[in-house]
Design a protein around this motif. Structure first.
Motif, PDB file in Angstrom:
ATOM      1  N   MET A   1       0.845  -1.178   0.000  1.00  0.00           N
ATOM      2  CA  MET A   1       0.000   0.000   0.000  1.00  0.00           C
ATOM      3  C   MET A   1       0.889   1.240   0.000  1.00  0.00           C
ATOM      4  SD  MET A   1      -3.155   0.931   2.525  1.00  0.00           S
ATOM      5  CE  MET A   1      -3.960  -0.609   2.125  1.00  0.00           C
ATOM      6  N   SER A   2       0.512   2.205  -0.775  1.00  0.00           N
ATOM      7  CA  SER A   2       1.316   3.424  -0.868  1.00  0.00           C
ATOM      8  C   SER A   2       0.551   4.615  -0.310  1.00  0.00           C
ATOM      9  CB  SER A   2       1.685   3.683  -2.325  1.00  0.00           C
ATOM     10  OG  SER A   2       0.521   3.791  -3.100  1.00  0.00           O
ATOM     11  N   ILE A   4       0.037   8.650  -0.705  1.00  0.00           N
ATOM     12  CA  ILE A   4       0.175   9.762  -1.649  1.00  0.00           C
ATOM     13  C   ILE A   4      -0.296  11.032  -0.968  1.00  0.00           C
ATOM     14  CG2 ILE A   4      -0.600  10.711  -3.857  1.00  0.00           C
ATOM     15  CD1 ILE A   4      -1.009   7.767  -4.781  1.00  0.00           C
ATOM     16  N   LEU A  21      -7.952   7.563  -6.532  1.00  0.00           N
ATOM     17  CA  LEU A  21      -6.716   6.945  -6.040  1.00  0.00           C
ATOM     18  C   LEU A  21      -7.011   5.944  -4.928  1.00  0.00           C
ATOM     19  CD1 LEU A  21      -4.337  10.045  -6.009  1.00  0.00           C
ATOM     20  CD2 LEU A  21      -4.191   8.060  -7.546  1.00  0.00           C
ATOM     21  N   GLU A  22      -7.908   6.298  -4.029  1.00  0.00           N
ATOM     22  CA  GLU A  22      -8.259   5.388  -2.935  1.00  0.00           C
ATOM     23  C   GLU A  22      -8.968   4.149  -3.455  1.00  0.00           C
ATOM     24  OE1 GLU A  22      -8.484   8.650   0.685  1.00  0.00           O
ATOM     25  OE2 GLU A  22     -10.363   8.014  -0.265  1.00  0.00           O
ATOM     26  N   HIS A  26      -4.724   3.103  -2.988  1.00  0.00           N
ATOM     27  CA  HIS A  26      -3.761   4.013  -2.378  1.00  0.00           C
ATOM     28  C   HIS A  26      -4.383   4.714  -1.177  1.00  0.00           C
ATOM     29  CE1 HIS A  26      -1.268   3.455  -5.922  1.00  0.00           C
ATOM     30  NE2 HIS A  26      -2.294   3.780  -6.683  1.00  0.00           N
ATOM     31  N   ASP A  27      -3.535   5.027  -0.209  1.00  0.00           N
ATOM     32  CA  ASP A  27      -3.947   5.908   0.874  1.00  0.00           C
ATOM     33  C   ASP A  27      -3.579   7.314   0.451  1.00  0.00           C
ATOM     34  OD1 ASP A  27      -4.951   3.974   2.598  1.00  0.00           O
ATOM     35  OD2 ASP A  27      -3.004   3.637   3.547  1.00  0.00           O
ATOM     36  N   THR A 115       0.867   7.547 -11.916  1.00  0.00           N
ATOM     37  CA  THR A 115       1.045   7.311 -10.485  1.00  0.00           C
ATOM     38  C   THR A 115       1.645   5.936 -10.249  1.00  0.00           C
ATOM     39  OG1 THR A 115      -0.784   8.773  -9.881  1.00  0.00           O
ATOM     40  CG2 THR A 115      -0.201   7.063  -8.290  1.00  0.00           C
ATOM     41  N   ASP A 116       1.082   4.928 -10.877  1.00  0.00           N
ATOM     42  CA  ASP A 116       1.589   3.566 -10.715  1.00  0.00           C
ATOM     43  C   ASP A 116       3.029   3.450 -11.204  1.00  0.00           C
ATOM     44  OD1 ASP A 116      -0.799   2.760  -9.596  1.00  0.00           O
ATOM     45  OD2 ASP A 116      -1.576   1.878 -11.446  1.00  0.00           O
ATOM     46  N   LEU A 119       5.342   5.131  -8.642  1.00  0.00           N
ATOM     47  CA  LEU A 119       5.431   4.347  -7.411  1.00  0.00           C
ATOM     48  C   LEU A 119       6.263   3.083  -7.610  1.00  0.00           C
ATOM     49  CD1 LEU A 119       1.798   4.787  -6.093  1.00  0.00           C
ATOM     50  CD2 LEU A 119       3.889   5.649  -5.007  1.00  0.00           C
TER      51      LEU A 119
END
Length: 129
Positions: A1-2, A4, A21-22, A26-27, A115-116, A119
């Motif tokens: 889990m990432s 952002i 995003l969530e 993602h958090d 984003t991916d 990351l």
């Protein structure tokens, strides 16, 4: 889990991007100004920062400069997500250390893909993990 950090003064855009995003695992923490982005990035050390260029008080370029000058935040990838679409704006952001630059309006698929990619390329340095 990432984790952002999303910094933009447009509340509707923040809600929209944060939700997507969530929903994609993602958090997300958000803030509405550059000064808050600098402070939060030092406190939580996110895996990625998504940053608007045009914010009140401290703009995104100033935030980027501060982040890259600080040993705790210099390695965090930063994606600029902004309406500033002139080539010199992107050039300035990249010279300050931006990892990516996305123009508004944008597609959510593009933001998610980028984003991916960022990351996956980043070795997490945050205490969040």
């Amino acid at each position: 889990m990432s984790l952002i950090l999303l910094a933009d003064d447009d509340d509707l855009l923040v809600q929209y991007v944060q939700t997507v995003l969530e929903e994609n695992g993602h958090d997300v923490l958000s803030c509405d100004g550059g000064d808050a982005a600098i402070k939060m990035s030092r406190e939580v050390r996110p895996d990625l920062i998504i940053l608007d260029a045009m914010m009140p008080r401290v703009d995104g370029y100033q935030v980027l400069w501060h982040l890259k000058q600080n040993s705790q935040t210099k390695d965090i990838p930063v994606m600029m997500l902004t309406a500033r679409s002139r080539p010199q704006d992107e050039e300035m952001a990249r010279s300050l250390g931006a990892s990516d630059y996305v123009f508004k309006p944008f597609s959510l698929e593009e933001v998610l893909d980028r984003t991916d990619r960022l990351l996956k390329a980043h070795v997490p340095s945050s205490a969040y993990h």
